[in-house]
Design a protein around this motif. Structure first.
Motif, PDB file in Angstrom:
ATOM      1  N   GLU A 233      -7.300   5.516  -1.011  1.00 13.21           N
ATOM      2  CA  GLU A 233      -7.159   4.419  -1.970  1.00 13.21           C
ATOM      3  C   GLU A 233      -5.706   4.128  -2.324  1.00 13.21           C
ATOM      4  N   THR A 234      -4.897   5.162  -2.384  1.00 17.59           N
ATOM      5  CA  THR A 234      -3.472   4.967  -2.612  1.00 17.59           C
ATOM      6  C   THR A 234      -2.771   5.097  -1.267  1.00 17.59           C
ATOM      7  N   ASP A 235      -2.254   3.979  -0.768  1.00 17.60           N
ATOM      8  CA  ASP A 235      -1.741   3.979   0.595  1.00 17.60           C
ATOM      9  C   ASP A 235      -0.674   2.901   0.732  1.00 17.60           C
ATOM     10  N   LEU A 236       0.006   2.899   1.865  1.00 18.48           N
ATOM     11  CA  LEU A 236       1.029   1.896   2.160  1.00 18.48           C
ATOM     12  C   LEU A 236       0.824   1.378   3.572  1.00 18.48           C
TER      13      LEU A 236
ATOM     14  N   ARG B 132       1.326  -1.995  -0.855  1.00 17.76           N
ATOM     15  CA  ARG B 132       0.768  -0.787  -1.444  1.00 17.76           C
ATOM     16  C   ARG B 132      -0.643  -1.067  -1.951  1.00 17.76           C
ATOM     17  N   THR B 133      -1.495  -0.056  -1.866  1.00 16.85           N
ATOM     18  CA  THR B 133      -2.740  -0.049  -2.630  1.00 16.85           C
ATOM     19  C   THR B 133      -2.718   1.192  -3.511  1.00 16.85           C
ATOM     20  N   VAL B 134      -3.314   1.064  -4.687  1.00  9.72           N
ATOM     21  CA  VAL B 134      -3.297   2.151  -5.662  1.00  9.72           C
ATOM     22  C   VAL B 134      -4.730   2.441  -6.089  1.00  9.72           C
ATOM     23  N   ALA B 135      -5.087   3.694  -6.141  1.00 11.08           N
ATOM     24  CA  ALA B 135      -6.432   4.083  -6.552  1.00 11.08           C
ATOM     25  C   ALA B 135      -6.783   3.444  -7.892  1.00 11.08           C
TER      26      ALA B 135
ATOM     27  N   PRO C 135       2.763   7.584   0.020  1.00  9.06           N
ATOM     28  CA  PRO C 135       2.230   6.892  -1.157  1.00  9.06           C
ATOM     29  C   PRO C 135       2.481   7.628  -2.461  1.00  9.06           C
ATOM     30  N   ASP C 136       2.779   8.923  -2.353  1.00  9.19           N
ATOM     31  CA  ASP C 136       2.967   9.717  -3.569  1.00  9.19           C
ATOM     32  C   ASP C 136       4.433   9.925  -3.936  1.00  9.19           C
TER      33      ASP C 136
ATOM     34  N   ASP D   9       2.545  -7.978  -7.782  1.00  5.28           N
ATOM     35  CA  ASP D   9       1.438  -7.070  -8.090  1.00  5.28           C
ATOM     36  C   ASP D   9       0.205  -7.915  -8.380  1.00  5.28           C
TER      37      ASP D   9
ATOM     38  N   ASN E 116      -2.677  -7.113  -9.181  1.00  2.13           N
ATOM     39  CA  ASN E 116      -3.463  -6.652 -10.321  1.00  2.13           C
ATOM     40  C   ASN E 116      -2.935  -7.241 -11.630  1.00  2.13           C
TER      41      ASN E 116
END
Length: 704
Positions: free
Chosen positions: A77-80, A94-97, A122-123, A134, A136
């Motif tokens: 879920e958290t990825d690039l 980016r995606t974020v959990a 991603p971290d 963004d 979101n």
């Protein structure tokens, strides 16, 4: 007296016949009144349909949650994404959990000679990272959110973005200064997708649509000026044609493209004089399609033109940019069965996309001698295409690759060495091993003896296909020369891991087997699309892969027309049919030129308004008008969206009512804030797919 729970009773729409008369034939349409989208009674009916569907599928709630959990659990879920180089920056997403929408970012190059994308975690923070957009944050306070335009100016100082918050695919474009973070006063409402900056960043080129949702006008907006002062670069009055505009990769020309499904015409405007004259490359001729790209060869501006003028599967020619109507040098000649799909030109070489033996392929084009060097891959079934190549003179070509068993993969192909560098493969969590799954292609004999390719993917632990009858999920489309590629799907694993075989029937009307394959499934040959699909299903039964009570068919949009047609043709062959945004009232729609896209669609289906033969032919297969009495239909789930501008919600709403009249078990699910692509947001989309897959498994007897 006991109260009746209305949600447990199928909604019954009132019959209010509206006559439709053409060519001496009158059809009294009892449910046409459901077209009144803003009528409170219509809205109440759709809400009742949703309540009934919710009640009928309530027992699947835990399975839906389980499938949603599987999709979520297999997804990082958290990825690039893999960074793409443009100018002085690496651009990536980016995606974020927990977040529904993606985040667009960039980071500076470490060296002007660096073409190796940075390995991002991603971290961990990325040095110099800038968050550009963004989704979101931008989507806060909306029930629907879609990004239809997004671009950065060549100098990296400005960003444009176009947003739709209703699902009707009309976007409002805004501009942001990336040096200050300020949103500029420029605001352009009602645009189509794909707005773009001019190479110097001073202008925005965008398109608008007419009342029938046809992109018909190209505009030039100078940033910092009033929108009502925008210059009209081009308007196409002929309702059969769409219009689009984009700059060549070389930034030398703006190409304004005009096209129907069978005819095209391109115009060039010098990018350094956008208010100047547009020059027609080749004047339109009915039935001739072509596309144009620019290159510089031996110091001369040339155009590479892919066309079908006397070449069914297209050929590639080169002409002088100053005299495009002059002599044509054949670069890649026409070859029957090898469908040329597109050409991308770069400073020193080009790349050609083509299809042979049902598979997409890529080849590097030498400007010097026209030689094409095909890029080879090992799998028997796969999908490949270019993407993320904005630069004019890169030493590598960015590719996207995948198959039914290989997750989406990003490669850089090194031009000098022909080496494929793996940049990223989509992570699939939860112990996924591609070796656990198999893929193959079989051939089904059609009514006329034509061999129809059928692609299969399955989990090996349940046995090889044909060893015993297995549940099958059979998918089809078959229109617009669109090919269904052998691509990977995380949600599909929830079916495969329960023993379901996924199959794709590559029916005529699609493009899998060359241009003739498409021609043999359109207009007055459209029935081939439907009978091919039935033939594929019957072949899977006759060869022992499955049984009729273990097949669920699925198709969407024009593939939804396919679903409605095969439900009428061979209801006994399927246990269930899943129809997404289905085009099931085709004749009514194609008869009405005031509806979105109708006139443009006449090249695909024919013109029943003016041609009695086309009218009779379409009436013979249009699903809504051919629902049959006295037969047992499979279970049917139709999914639609209230704001869909491509296939109006009224089509499946009417179809479901007609099906229920003959005793069919038919459900309608209507998203009340969404468009043709369904709900927005990745978690919402996963839940929507989990709903459909749970229903599908229930039909197959695998819901326990």
């Amino acid at each position: 007296m006991t109260d009746i729970d209305v949600s447990s009773v199928p909604p019954v729409a009132a019959r209010r016949p509206v006559p439709r008369s053409h060519h001496g034939d009158t059809f009294d349409d009892p449910y046409e009144w459901l077209r009144a989208k803003d009528d409170a009674e219509v809205v109440a009916h759709l809400e009742a349909e949703n309540a009934y569907t919710d009640a009928r599928t309530a027992h699947l709630a835990s399975l839906r949650d389980e499938i949603f959990g599987e999709i979520k659990g297999r997804t990082l879920e958290t990825d690039l994404s893999v960074p793409v180089r443009r100018g002085d920056w690496w651009y990536y997403g980016r995606t974020v959990a927990g977040a529904q929408y993606g985040i667009q970012c960039r980071a500076p190059l470490t060296s002007p000679d660096d073409w190796t994308p940075p390995q991002l975690s991603p971290d961990e923070p990325v040095p110099g990272e800038q968050v550009l957009f963004d989704g979101n944050v931008e989507a806060e306070g909306t029930d629907f959110f879609s990004l239809g335009s997004f671009e950065i100016s060549n100098d990296g100082t400005r960003m444009l973005y176009g947003i739709d918050v209703a699902g009707d695919e009309r976007y409002t474009v805004r501009v942001r200064d990336l040096t200050t973070g300020e949103t500029l006063p420029d605001e352009i409402p009602g645009t189509f997708s794909g707005a773009t900056f001019s190479p110097d960043g001073r202008f925005i080129v965008y398109t608008t649509v007419d009342d029938a949702w046809r992109p018909d006008t190209v505009w030039l907006h100078e940033i910092g000026t009033a929108v009502d002062a925008d210059a009209k670069l081009f308007h196409e009055p002929d309702e059969r044609y769409w219009v689009g505009a984009d700059f060549t990769r070389s930034d030398r020309y703006l190409v304004i493209g005009v096209g129907s499904s069978i005819t095209s015409e391109d115009r060039l405007i010098d990018a350094d004089d956008l208010r100047g004259e547009a020059r027609v490359v080749w004047p339109r001729r009915e039935g001739v399609e072509y596309s144009v790209d620019h290159a510089v060869v031996d110091g001369e501006d040339v155009l590479y033109i892919l066309h079908n003028d006397g070449a069914l599967d297209f050929e590639l020619v080169r002409v002088s940019a100053s005299d495009p109507k002059g002599p044509r040098e054949i670069v890649v000649p026409h070859r029957v069965g090898q469908r040329l799909l597109g050409v991308d030109t770069f400073r020193d070489w080009g790349v050609i996309a083509y299809r042979r033996d049902g598979l997409a392929r890529l080849g590097l084009l030498s400007y010097a001698d026209g030689a094409v060097d095909e890029i080879a891959f090992d799998e028997p079934l796969y999908s490949v295409g270019t993407g993320g190549n904005p630069e004019w003179a890169p030493p590598v070509l960015r590719l996207g690759y995948g198959s039914f068993v290989t997750p989406g993969t990003v490669y850089d192909y090194v031009i000098a060495t022909s080496e494929l560098l793996l940049r990223k493969r989509q992570p699939v969590l939860g112990g996924f091993d591609p070796a656990d799954y198999g893929q193959a292609r079989v051939w089904a004999p059609a009514e006329d003896g034509t061999r129809v390719p059928v692609s299969l993917v399955w989990k090996r632990s349940f046995g090889e296909p044909g060893s015993a009858p297995r549940p099958v999920h059979l998918y089809g489309y078959g229109s617009y020369e669109h090919s269904i590629e052998p691509g990977f799907s995380v949600p599909r694993l929830s079916l495969l891991d329960r023993g379901v075989i996924f199959a794709v029937a590559h029916v005529r009307g699609g493009g899998e087997m060359g241009r003739q394959w498409y021609e043999d499934g359109k207009l007055l040959a459209k029935r081939n699309t439907f009978t091919d699909f039935v033939a594929a299903g019957r072949h899977l039964v006759s060869e022992g892969y499955t049984r009729p009570d273990r097949i669920v068919a699925e198709g969407g949009s024009a593939g939804g027309l396919l679903m409605g047609a095969v439900a009428n043709l061979a209801p006994e062959l399927f246990a269930g049919i899943l129809a997404d945004v289905p085009f099931v009232d085709a004749l009514t729609t194609i008869l009405d030129p005031s509806l979105p896209l109708t006139v443009i669609e006449w090249d695909e289906w024919g013109d029943p308004l003016h041609d009695a033969d086309v009218y009779a032919y379409m009436k013979s297969y249009s699903p809504y008008e051919n629902v049959r009495s006295g037969v047992e239909y499979p279970r049917i789930l139709a999914v639609t969206s209230l704001n869909d501008t491509r296939v109006l919600y009224v089509e499946p709403a009417k179809w479901v009512q007609r099906l229920r009249e003959v005793g069919a078990d038919a459900l309608l699910k209507c998203e009340m804030v969404a468009g043709h692509g369904g709900v927005s947001g990745r978690y919402n989309a996963w839940r929507e797919r989990a709903f459909e897959l749970a229903w599908l498994l229930d039909v197959l007897g695998l819901a326990e």
